[in-house]
Design an enzyme around this catalytic site. Structure first.
Site, short mmCIF file in Angstrom:
data_model
loop_
_atom_site.label_atom_id
_atom_site.label_comp_id
_atom_site.label_asym_id
_atom_site.label_seq_id
_atom_site.Cartn_x
_atom_site.Cartn_y
_atom_site.Cartn_z
N LYS A 1 35.51 10.59 22.87
CA LYS A 1 35.22 10.30 21.56
C LYS A 1 36.67 10.27 20.70
CE LYS A 1 30.42 11.07 21.58
NZ LYS A 1 29.40 12.05 21.48
N GLN B 1 28.32 18.10 18.69
CA GLN B 1 28.11 17.58 19.77
C GLN B 1 26.96 18.30 20.36
OE1 GLN B 1 29.56 15.15 21.76
NE2 GLN B 1 27.76 15.47 23.26
N ASP C 1 26.88 9.99 13.06
CA ASP C 1 26.25 10.22 14.29
C ASP C 1 24.67 9.77 13.95
OD1 ASP C 1 26.22 10.19 17.15
OD2 ASP C 1 25.99 12.32 16.96
#
Ligand code: NAP
Length: 279
Positions: free
Chosen positions: A53, A97, A120
Site C-alpha cells: 500500500k 491493517q 478503507d
C-alpha cells in the site's frame, strides 16, 4: 466464445496513471494526499500488505505515514493514536491493517476512525451509508470488484448473485453493493446447507471464504461471471479456476484480478478524501 478475463491488474495500472495526474493537480493547490497506515505487531502477511500500500502511494506521488506499533499495544493506546491521526489535517486517509492482535478490540478501533478518513470503508457508519446507496467509501475489496464489473460492462441487474462469505470487510458489503445494482443476492457462509446448489443457480459468484479452491468448477453454471477474492500462498484463490475458461463467461484470475484493485481502490479513496478538503 472464450471467457473474458477480468484483468484487475491492468485496470489498476491504468487507474494509477489517472490518480497520478489528479495528485499532481492537488499538489499544485498545496495539498499532498496522505495515507496513514497503522500496523500493530509483526505478522509477515500484514507487513507485506502494508508495504504494498505504501509503495503504491509512492508510485502515484502520494505520501504515506507508516505507524508501526508493538504487538502488546492496548486498545486504549491504539484509540489514542487514531484520535491523533483524526485530528491531523495533513492526513487524509487512515488504514488500520486487519487483523490486529487478540487483546485489541478491533471493532472499537475501526469505529474511532472519522468517517471523512475511513478510506478503507471499515466503519459501521460507512457500511450503513453505502448500504443505503449514500455517498461513502465502501470497503475496498468489494468496491474494487464493483469497479471491475463496471469497467467490463457486466450487467448485474436481475442476475442471481451468490456471495460465498459474510465477513464485515468483504462478503457483507459485497452483497449490499450487488443488491444496490439490482442483483438478486444470496449470501452463503459456513452454516449454509447445500452450498453447491446455491452456486449452481448463480449467474455471478463471488468466492470470499478464505479456503483454497473451496468452490469447485463443476458447481458453476455455464456462462457464469466468476469473481475470486481469495488469495493463498499456493497462488490460488477460493474458487477452482483450472479450466474455468470453458465454463465462465468472464472471470477474475488469481493473481491479477481482485487483489490489485483492492489496493488501487484504497489509494483512489485517499485521493478523493484529499480532494474533498478543498471544498
Ligand atoms: P473471513 O473473515 O475469514 O471470512 C470468511 C467467510 O467465509 C466467513 O463468512 C465464513 O463463514 C465463510 N466460510 C468459511 N468456510 C466456509 C465454508 N466451508 N463454506 C461456506 N462459507 C465458509 O475472510 P475474509 O477476510 O472475508 O477473506 C475471504 C477471502 O478473501 C480470503 O481468501 C482472503 O485472503 C481474501 N481477501 C482478499 C483481499 C484482496 O485484497 N484480494 C482482501 C481481503 C480478503 P462464517 O461467517 O459462518 O464463519
Amino acid at each position: 466464445m472464450a471467457a473474458q478475463i477480468l484483468d484487475g491488474k491492468k485496470l489498476a495500472s491504468d487507474s494509477e496513471k489517472e490518480i497520478l495526474e489528479s495528485v499532481s493537480v492537488l499538489k499544485e493547490k498545496g495539498i499532498i494526499p496522505t495515507l496513514a497506515t497503522i500496523l500493530v505487531g509483526d505478522d509477515p502477511a500484514s507487513e507485506t500488505y502494508v508495504r504494498m500500500k505504501q509503495e503504491t502511494c509512492k508510485r502515484v506521488g502520494m505520501e504515506s505515514l507508516a505507524i508501526n506499533l508493538p504487538k502488546e499495544t492496548s486498545t486504549e493506546e491504539l484509540l489514542l493514536k487514531i484520535d491523533e491521526l483524526n485530528n491531523d489535517k495533513k492526513i487524509h486517509g487512515i488504514l488500520l491493517q486487519h487483523p490486529v492482535p487478540n487483546q485489541i478490540n478491533e471493532r472499537e478501533c475501526f469505529e474511532r476512525i472519522s468517517i471523512e478518513k475511513d478510506v478503507d470503508g471499515v466503519t459501521c457508519l460507512g457500511f450503513g451509508r453505502m448500504s443505503m446507496d449514500l455517498s461513502a467509501y465502501g470497503s475496498c475489496t468489494p468496491a474494487g470488484i464493483m469497479r471491475i464489473l463496471e469497467f467490463y460492462d457486466v450487467d448485474i441487474s436481475g442476475m442471481n448473485a451468490v456471495v460465498v462469505g459474510r465477513s464485515p470487510i468483504l462478503g457483507k458489503p459485497m452483497a449490499m453493493m450487488l443488491l444496490n445494482k439490482n442483483a438478486t443476492v444470496t449470501i452463503c457462509h459456513s452454516r449454509t446447507k447445500e452450498l453447491e446448489d446455491h452456486v449452481r443457480n448463480a449467474d455471478l459468484v463471488v468466492g470470499a471464504v478464505g479456503v483454497p479452491k473451496l468452490i469447485k468448477k463443476e458447481w458453476l453454471k455455464k456462462g457464469a461471471v466468476v469473481i475470486d477474492a481469495g488469495y493463498h500462498p499456493e497462488k490460488c484463490g477460493d474458487i477452482d479456476l483450472d479450466g474455468i475458461e470453458e465454463i465462465a463467461s468472464s472471470y477474475t484470475p488469481v493473481p491479477g484480478g481482485v487483489g490489485p484493485m483492492t489496493i488501487n481502490t484504497l489509494i483512489l479513496n485517499t485521493m478523493e478524501a484529499a480532494r474533498k478538503t478543498l471544498n
